[in-house]
Motif scaffolding. Sequence first.
Motif, short mmCIF file in Angstrom:
data_model
loop_
_atom_site.label_atom_id
_atom_site.label_comp_id
_atom_site.label_asym_id
_atom_site.label_seq_id
_atom_site.Cartn_x
_atom_site.Cartn_y
_atom_site.Cartn_z
N ALA A 74 -5.16 -12.55 6.01
CA ALA A 74 -5.95 -11.71 6.97
C ALA A 74 -6.37 -10.31 6.12
N ASN A 75 -7.22 -9.83 6.89
CA ASN A 75 -8.00 -8.58 6.35
C ASN A 75 -6.98 -7.30 6.72
N ILE A 76 -6.74 -6.35 5.88
CA ILE A 76 -5.96 -5.24 6.03
C ILE A 76 -6.75 -4.08 6.43
N LEU A 77 -6.44 -3.47 7.80
CA LEU A 77 -7.30 -2.18 8.05
C LEU A 77 -6.01 -1.35 8.29
N VAL A 78 -6.27 -0.16 7.70
CA VAL A 78 -5.36 1.03 8.09
C VAL A 78 -6.27 2.14 8.82
N ARG A 116 -2.04 -8.81 -2.38
CA ARG A 116 -3.05 -8.15 -1.97
C ARG A 116 -4.23 -8.07 -2.71
N TRP A 117 -5.49 -8.78 -2.38
CA TRP A 117 -6.76 -8.71 -2.98
C TRP A 117 -7.23 -7.33 -2.65
N LYS A 118 -7.49 -6.53 -3.82
CA LYS A 118 -7.37 -5.27 -3.43
C LYS A 118 -9.16 -4.90 -3.26
N ASN A 119 -9.94 -5.80 -4.15
CA ASN A 119 -11.22 -5.43 -4.31
C ASN A 119 -11.94 -6.51 -3.21
N ALA A 120 -11.52 -7.37 -2.39
CA ALA A 120 -12.18 -8.40 -1.52
C ALA A 120 -12.96 -7.51 -0.62
N THR A 121 -14.13 -8.39 0.09
CA THR A 121 -15.23 -7.29 0.66
C THR A 121 -15.30 -7.91 2.13
N GLY A 122 -13.99 -8.00 2.71
CA GLY A 122 -13.95 -8.12 4.20
C GLY A 122 -14.11 -9.67 4.49
N MET A 123 -14.93 -9.94 5.85
CA MET A 123 -15.07 -11.13 6.23
C MET A 123 -15.66 -12.23 5.20
N ARG A 124 -16.52 -11.96 4.39
CA ARG A 124 -17.07 -12.80 3.44
C ARG A 124 -16.23 -13.38 2.61
N ASP A 125 -15.17 -12.73 2.01
CA ASP A 125 -14.21 -13.26 1.14
C ASP A 125 -13.07 -13.86 2.22
N PHE A 126 -12.83 -13.48 3.33
CA PHE A 126 -11.86 -14.46 4.12
C PHE A 126 -12.67 -15.66 4.27
N THR A 127 -13.66 -15.83 4.74
CA THR A 127 -14.34 -16.95 4.97
C THR A 127 -14.38 -17.87 3.64
N TYR A 128 -14.76 -16.97 2.50
CA TYR A 128 -14.71 -18.04 1.38
C TYR A 128 -13.21 -18.63 0.99
N LYS A 158 -8.82 -2.15 3.61
CA LYS A 158 -8.03 -2.08 2.44
C LYS A 158 -7.61 -3.31 1.77
N GLY A 159 -8.50 -4.17 1.81
CA GLY A 159 -8.47 -5.41 1.01
C GLY A 159 -7.75 -6.84 1.97
N LEU A 179 -5.78 -7.83 -8.02
CA LEU A 179 -4.56 -8.30 -7.29
C LEU A 179 -3.50 -7.32 -7.45
N SER A 180 -2.76 -7.10 -6.26
CA SER A 180 -1.56 -6.44 -6.32
C SER A 180 -0.64 -7.22 -5.90
N CYS A 181 0.44 -7.80 -6.88
CA CYS A 181 1.38 -8.65 -6.46
C CYS A 181 2.66 -8.32 -7.42
N GLU A 182 3.93 -8.41 -6.65
CA GLU A 182 5.13 -8.34 -7.56
C GLU A 182 5.69 -9.84 -7.64
N PHE A 183 6.74 -9.96 -8.76
CA PHE A 183 7.51 -11.11 -8.89
C PHE A 183 8.74 -10.92 -9.17
#
Length: 203
Positions: free
Chosen positions: A122-126, A8-20, A131-132, A166-170
């Motif tokens: 995908a963008n996360i919408l709650v 989870r990319w927590k501080n992503a900014t929606g469609m701009r980062d999706f497009t990036y 939500k990133g 990032l939120s990521c577990e290994f």
Amino acid sequence: MGVTCIVRWKNATGMRDFTYIADYVTKTLHGKNTGPWSLTVKMYRDANAMQRQGNDSKAMHQVALGQRPGQLYCMVDGGVVVEAEKEMESIFTRLKNIWQLRQSITIEGTSYDIDDFTLRVANILVGSTYKGLLLEIDYHPCTIPRNADDLFREFIASILPPTAQLSCEFDYAYEQVGLSQHDFSFAHTGYQYMILFRNDGLL
């Protein structure tokens, strides 16, 4: 299917980062857009405990993966992860006196094939709250859990900016929930989603 890593990319900014990401994957890595994908995560509560207004009500997490139609993955309070037929959902709707649906999140995004990797974004919408950005990464040549962790770290670092939080577990405790330490399965992926959504407070 290989092995999977959820980020989870927590501080992503929606469609701009999706497009990036989409532009980088298709233009720089020459990835192929393979179409839409989806994911549904639900959280149920023990209805009897809720009626007693107890604080110890059990929670059941349920995951439906778009790439695994017809199957559900369920876990009650960190217990064993169980694979069930999709028809189980209709049974839960008739068991409101036992399990009560508290929250349901459906995520829809795009899938890309990049050499030995499949990337789903995908963008996360709650509700209406952003939500990133969610990334699900499959590495196909490996089928043993944890054996591709370094490759995942390199891949993530290659496609995300250094400012990404990032939120990521290994280090998942697969054996504690009845999952194999030697053969990765869709149930492992479902478990990763349950942990992410629970630990990040998305459900």
